[in-house]
Design a protein around this motif. Sequence first.
Motif, PDB file in Angstrom:
ATOM      1  N   LEU A   1      -1.969   5.030   3.224  1.00 16.59           N
ATOM      2  CA  LEU A   1      -2.071   4.556   4.605  1.00 16.59           C
ATOM      3  C   LEU A   1      -2.113   5.743   5.562  1.00 16.59           C
ATOM      4  CD1 LEU A   1      -2.199   2.218   6.577  1.00 16.59           C
ATOM      5  CD2 LEU A   1       0.296   2.089   6.491  1.00 16.59           C
ATOM      6  N   TYR A   2      -1.287   6.739   5.294  1.00 19.85           N
ATOM      7  CA  TYR A   2      -1.277   7.950   6.112  1.00 19.85           C
ATOM      8  C   TYR A   2      -2.658   8.600   6.113  1.00 19.85           C
ATOM      9  CZ  TYR A   2       0.349  12.359   8.105  1.00 19.85           C
ATOM     10  OH  TYR A   2       0.522  13.445   8.914  1.00 19.85           O
ATOM     11  N   SER A   3      -3.280   8.690   4.936  1.00 16.73           N
ATOM     12  CA  SER A   3      -4.598   9.331   4.850  1.00 16.73           C
ATOM     13  C   SER A   3      -5.685   8.484   5.511  1.00 16.73           C
ATOM     14  CB  SER A   3      -4.961   9.646   3.399  1.00 16.73           C
ATOM     15  OG  SER A   3      -5.187   8.470   2.670  1.00 16.73           O
ATOM     16  N   CYS A   4      -5.486   7.176   5.597  1.00 18.56           N
ATOM     17  CA  CYS A   4      -6.427   6.325   6.343  1.00 18.56           C
ATOM     18  C   CYS A   4      -6.330   6.611   7.845  1.00 18.56           C
ATOM     19  CB  CYS A   4      -6.141   4.847   6.100  1.00 18.56           C
ATOM     20  SG  CYS A   4      -6.590   4.253   4.475  1.00 18.56           S
ATOM     21  N   LEU A   5      -5.121   6.840   8.314  1.00 16.80           N
ATOM     22  CA  LEU A   5      -4.902   7.103   9.738  1.00 16.80           C
ATOM     23  C   LEU A   5      -5.302   8.521  10.131  1.00 16.80           C
ATOM     24  CD1 LEU A   5      -1.454   5.344  10.013  1.00 16.80           C
ATOM     25  CD2 LEU A   5      -3.492   4.702  11.294  1.00 16.80           C
ATOM     26  N   TRP A   6      -4.960   9.484   9.299  1.00 16.48           N
ATOM     27  CA  TRP A   6      -5.193  10.894   9.626  1.00 16.48           C
ATOM     28  C   TRP A   6      -5.834  11.595   8.432  1.00 16.48           C
ATOM     29  CZ3 TRP A   6      -0.212   8.689  10.345  1.00 16.48           C
ATOM     30  CH2 TRP A   6       0.024   8.277  11.659  1.00 16.48           C
ATOM     31  N   PRO A   7      -7.102  11.336   8.183  1.00 10.50           N
ATOM     32  CA  PRO A   7      -7.752  11.879   6.978  1.00 10.50           C
ATOM     33  C   PRO A   7      -7.858  13.403   6.951  1.00 10.50           C
ATOM     34  CG  PRO A   7      -9.361  10.792   8.392  1.00 10.50           C
ATOM     35  CD  PRO A   7      -8.006  10.513   8.977  1.00 10.50           C
ATOM     36  N   SER A   8      -7.850  14.045   8.093  1.00 12.47           N
ATOM     37  CA  SER A   8      -7.993  15.501   8.094  1.00 12.47           C
ATOM     38  C   SER A   8      -6.659  16.243   7.969  1.00 12.47           C
ATOM     39  CB  SER A   8      -8.728  15.969   9.355  1.00 12.47           C
ATOM     40  OG  SER A   8      -8.010  15.587  10.506  1.00 12.47           O
TER      41      SER A   8
ATOM     42  N   ILE B   1       0.861  -1.175   0.000  1.00 14.93           N
ATOM     43  CA  ILE B   1       0.000   0.000   0.000  1.00 14.93           C
ATOM     44  C   ILE B   1       0.902   1.231   0.000  1.00 14.93           C
ATOM     45  CG2 ILE B   1      -0.194  -0.069   2.535  1.00 14.93           C
ATOM     46  CD1 ILE B   1      -3.029   1.141   2.199  1.00 14.93           C
ATOM     47  N   LYS B   2       0.523   2.224  -0.751  1.00 10.76           N
ATOM     48  CA  LYS B   2       1.283   3.471  -0.776  1.00 10.76           C
ATOM     49  C   LYS B   2       1.248   4.084   0.617  1.00 10.76           C
ATOM     50  CE  LYS B   2       2.047   4.464  -5.304  1.00 10.76           C
ATOM     51  NZ  LYS B   2       3.422   4.417  -5.695  1.00 10.76           N
ATOM     52  N   LYS B   3       2.392   4.546   1.061  1.00  7.65           N
ATOM     53  CA  LYS B   3       2.473   5.157   2.387  1.00  7.65           C
ATOM     54  C   LYS B   3       1.532   6.355   2.511  1.00  7.65           C
ATOM     55  CE  LYS B   3       6.902   3.963   4.370  1.00  7.65           C
ATOM     56  NZ  LYS B   3       8.157   4.503   4.892  1.00  7.65           N
ATOM     57  N   GLU B   4       1.405   7.128   1.441  1.00 10.58           N
ATOM     58  CA  GLU B   4       0.513   8.287   1.474  1.00 10.58           C
ATOM     59  C   GLU B   4      -0.934   7.849   1.707  1.00 10.58           C
ATOM     60  OE1 GLU B   4       2.601   7.751  -1.143  1.00 10.58           O
ATOM     61  OE2 GLU B   4       4.045   9.375  -0.999  1.00 10.58           O
TER      62      GLU B   4
ATOM     63  N   GLU C   1      -1.070  17.820   5.266  1.00 15.38           N
ATOM     64  CA  GLU C   1       0.329  17.576   4.920  1.00 15.38           C
ATOM     65  C   GLU C   1       0.732  16.176   5.339  1.00 15.38           C
ATOM     66  OE1 GLU C   1       3.354  20.396   5.812  1.00 15.38           O
ATOM     67  OE2 GLU C   1       1.959  22.078   5.585  1.00 15.38           O
ATOM     68  N   TYR C   2       1.454  15.534   4.478  1.00 14.22           N
ATOM     69  CA  TYR C   2       1.937  14.176   4.702  1.00 14.22           C
ATOM     70  C   TYR C   2       3.254  14.236   5.472  1.00 14.22           C
ATOM     71  CZ  TYR C   2       4.011   9.672   3.360  1.00 14.22           C
ATOM     72  OH  TYR C   2       4.606   8.442   3.368  1.00 14.22           O
ATOM     73  N   ALA C   3       3.315  13.589   6.629  1.00 11.45           N
ATOM     74  CA  ALA C   3       4.529  13.576   7.458  1.00 11.45           C
ATOM     75  C   ALA C   3       5.045  12.143   7.558  1.00 11.45           C
ATOM     76  CB  ALA C   3       4.237  14.147   8.843  1.00 11.45           C
ATOM     77  N   ILE C   4       6.050  11.819   6.770  1.00  7.54           N
ATOM     78  CA  ILE C   4       6.583  10.465   6.706  1.00  7.54           C
ATOM     79  C   ILE C   4       7.081   9.993   8.070  1.00  7.54           C
ATOM     80  CG2 ILE C   4       8.905  11.150   5.986  1.00  7.54           C
ATOM     81  CD1 ILE C   4       7.077   8.091   4.646  1.00  7.54           C
ATOM     82  N   ASN C   5       7.673  10.878   8.850  1.00 12.05           N
ATOM     83  CA  ASN C   5       8.203  10.482  10.159  1.00 12.05           C
ATOM     84  C   ASN C   5       7.098  10.040  11.107  1.00 12.05           C
ATOM     85  OD1 ASN C   5      10.763  11.065   9.269  1.00 12.05           O
ATOM     86  ND2 ASN C   5      10.829  13.091  10.215  1.00 12.05           N
ATOM     87  N   LYS C   6       5.944  10.677  11.020  1.00  9.02           N
ATOM     88  CA  LYS C   6       4.816  10.327  11.874  1.00  9.02           C
ATOM     89  C   LYS C   6       4.367   8.885  11.586  1.00  9.02           C
ATOM     90  CE  LYS C   6       0.307  12.224  13.193  1.00  9.02           C
ATOM     91  NZ  LYS C   6      -0.643  13.326  12.939  1.00  9.02           N
TER      92      LYS C   6
END
Length: 178
Positions: A131-138, A126-129, A141-146
């Motif tokens: 997965l990131y948007s699934c976790l924090w949809p609001s 799955i693209k990290k972006e 900005e995409y924060a790879i470290n988070k």
Amino acid sequence: MISNNKIKIYYYCEQNFINQWIRDIFEQKNIILSLRKDHNFSLKIDFKDNYLKFSINNYNKKNKVPITFQNLKNNIFDAMSTVKFEFKSFSYYPYLGIIQNSNMSVKLSDNYNIILSNLFDNEDGIKKEKLYSCLWPSNKEYAINKLDTHLTNLKNFLKQNCSLEFQFKSQKGLLKLI
């Protein structure tokens, strides 16, 4: 499969009027119904002889219609709670947010469950972006470290609580469970 504020259920039904009725009801409750018939864990809903039949894997249940929304929802979630992924000697139940084996059972936090459900549901990665948007949809900005911190914390949590070694592979922004 699961995001921060939404659950996706794969299902199919050959009767179009049932499809639309169920989709409308569940959209009101912020539950996504995906018509992915080829998915390994699709819930099948049939309407025949004034009965709705729910089946997935070895789970089968029939209800006479008319049926209340609460009974419909309970039947669908009872069926979906049987969905599991096998990993090493463990079973992972994404709709329950539980990892267990014969000796123990561990309840996952919402974020950990979102990560694992999406990794298991996307075997090719799955693209990290995404997965990131699934976790924090609001978050705009995409924060790879988070995300990387959460992945590390998940690995540590599973090792400490289950003695389970999870390994992730990240290549060109694609995250995969290995």
